[in-house]
Design a protein around this motif. Structure first.
Motif, PDB file in Angstrom:
ATOM      1  N   SER A   1       0.685  -1.033   0.154  1.00  0.00           N
ATOM      2  CA  SER A   1       0.119   0.054  -0.062  1.00  0.00           C
ATOM      3  C   SER A   1       0.828   1.115   0.045  1.00  0.00           C
ATOM      4  O   SER A   1       1.957   1.329   0.581  1.00  0.00           O
ATOM      5  N   VAL A   2       0.427   2.186  -0.834  1.00  0.00           N
ATOM      6  CA  VAL A   2       0.989   3.528  -0.709  1.00  0.00           C
ATOM      7  C   VAL A   2       0.164   4.504  -0.120  1.00  0.00           C
ATOM      8  O   VAL A   2      -1.088   4.745  -0.644  1.00  0.00           O
ATOM      9  N   VAL A   3       0.739   5.285   1.176  1.00  0.00           N
ATOM     10  CA  VAL A   3      -0.202   6.180   1.589  1.00  0.00           C
ATOM     11  C   VAL A   3       0.491   7.685   1.573  1.00  0.00           C
ATOM     12  O   VAL A   3       1.619   7.685   1.337  1.00  0.00           O
TER      13      VAL A   3
ATOM     14  N   THR B   1      -5.444   7.389  -1.628  1.00  0.00           N
ATOM     15  CA  THR B   1      -5.803   8.734  -1.802  1.00  0.00           C
ATOM     16  C   THR B   1      -6.593   9.459  -1.296  1.00  0.00           C
ATOM     17  O   THR B   1      -6.609  10.648  -1.076  1.00  0.00           O
ATOM     18  N   GLU B   2      -7.406   8.592  -0.143  1.00  0.00           N
ATOM     19  CA  GLU B   2      -8.341   9.247   0.405  1.00  0.00           C
ATOM     20  C   GLU B   2      -7.878   9.236   2.019  1.00  0.00           C
ATOM     21  O   GLU B   2      -8.858   9.569   2.938  1.00  0.00           O
ATOM     22  N   GLY B   3      -6.875   8.715   2.272  1.00  0.00           N
ATOM     23  CA  GLY B   3      -6.511   8.593   3.509  1.00  0.00           C
ATOM     24  C   GLY B   3      -7.262   7.564   4.525  1.00  0.00           C
ATOM     25  O   GLY B   3      -7.474   7.613   5.828  1.00  0.00           O
ATOM     26  N   LYS B   4      -7.910   6.397   3.864  1.00  0.00           N
ATOM     27  CA  LYS B   4      -8.688   5.525   4.759  1.00  0.00           C
ATOM     28  C   LYS B   4      -7.742   4.412   5.056  1.00  0.00           C
ATOM     29  O   LYS B   4      -8.173   3.678   6.217  1.00  0.00           O
ATOM     30  N   LEU B   5      -6.913   3.918   4.605  1.00  0.00           N
ATOM     31  CA  LEU B   5      -6.221   2.852   4.889  1.00  0.00           C
ATOM     32  C   LEU B   5      -5.081   2.798   6.074  1.00  0.00           C
ATOM     33  O   LEU B   5      -4.559   3.870   6.207  1.00  0.00           O
ATOM     34  N   TRP B   6      -5.036   1.842   6.689  1.00  0.00           N
ATOM     35  CA  TRP B   6      -4.281   1.808   7.884  1.00  0.00           C
ATOM     36  C   TRP B   6      -4.322   3.138   9.087  1.00  0.00           C
ATOM     37  O   TRP B   6      -3.325   3.389   9.453  1.00  0.00           O
ATOM     38  N   ALA B   7      -5.440   3.587   9.289  1.00  0.00           N
ATOM     39  CA  ALA B   7      -5.672   4.650  10.026  1.00  0.00           C
ATOM     40  C   ALA B   7      -5.122   4.575  11.356  1.00  0.00           C
ATOM     41  O   ALA B   7      -4.378   5.397  11.776  1.00  0.00           O
TER      42      ALA B   7
END
Length: 172
Positions: A87-89, A112-118
């Protein structure tokens, strides 16, 4: 004007391997990043995150290294689930454009929405340590790495093959 030195910070955040690129992602630090990925993948880690919050840009060698890591994750058995893989955040607009124009968004999870791995994002700042310093390598080893990275990028779509043909021919 001198550009600040880039560094790669890494750490395990629970079951997730987190890599933050501070400064530019380039041929100068991509071999270091590749070694870090290979090490954790060899230990069976299935969730890799590249945090580009502090990375203003990436060159094609660094992008090729990311491509190789993403493809390696996709070919593992069993294939990675939605919460696994690369994943790229926190990518800026320029890096998102680079990743999408080269087709990398098709082989990795581009958030691109800042949802992964919060939850992991908050813990990453405290847990990351500088990756082992890059060992000096020969010009030949560096050239082979750059060539491999560009061949990997070229292999994911026909547009990339055309785009990097001259670089590959020059390096060969």
């Amino acid at each position: 004007m001198n550009t600040p030195a880039s560094r790669i910070l890494v750490g395990m955040i629970g079951r997730v391997f987190w890599m933050r690129v501070e400064g530019r992602g380039t041929f100068q630090n991509s071999l270091q990043a590749k070694s870090a990925f290979q090490g954790v993948m060899a230990r069976g880690v299935r969730s890799l995150v590249v945090d580009l919050d502090r990375c203003p840009m990436m060159d094609s060698t660094f992008l090729g290294m990311l491509t190789g890591a993403a493809l390696s994750m996709k070919t593992t058995t069993p294939p990675p689930s939605d919460s696994e893989g690369l994943s790229v955040v926190n990518a800026n607009q320029r890096n998102v454009q680079l990743l999408t124009s080269l087709g990398l968004h098709n082989i990795l999870n581009l958030d691109t929405e800042g949802k992964l791995w919060a939850a992991e994002r908050e813990r990453a700042c405290a847990a990351l340590q500088q990756c082992a310093e890059a060992q000096p390598c020969t010009k030949e080893l560096q050239t082979l790495h750059i060539l491999d990275s560009h061949k990997t990028l070229s292999g994911i779509n026909a547009e990339n093959e055309i785009r990097f043909q001259d670089v590959i021919e020059f390096l060969e």
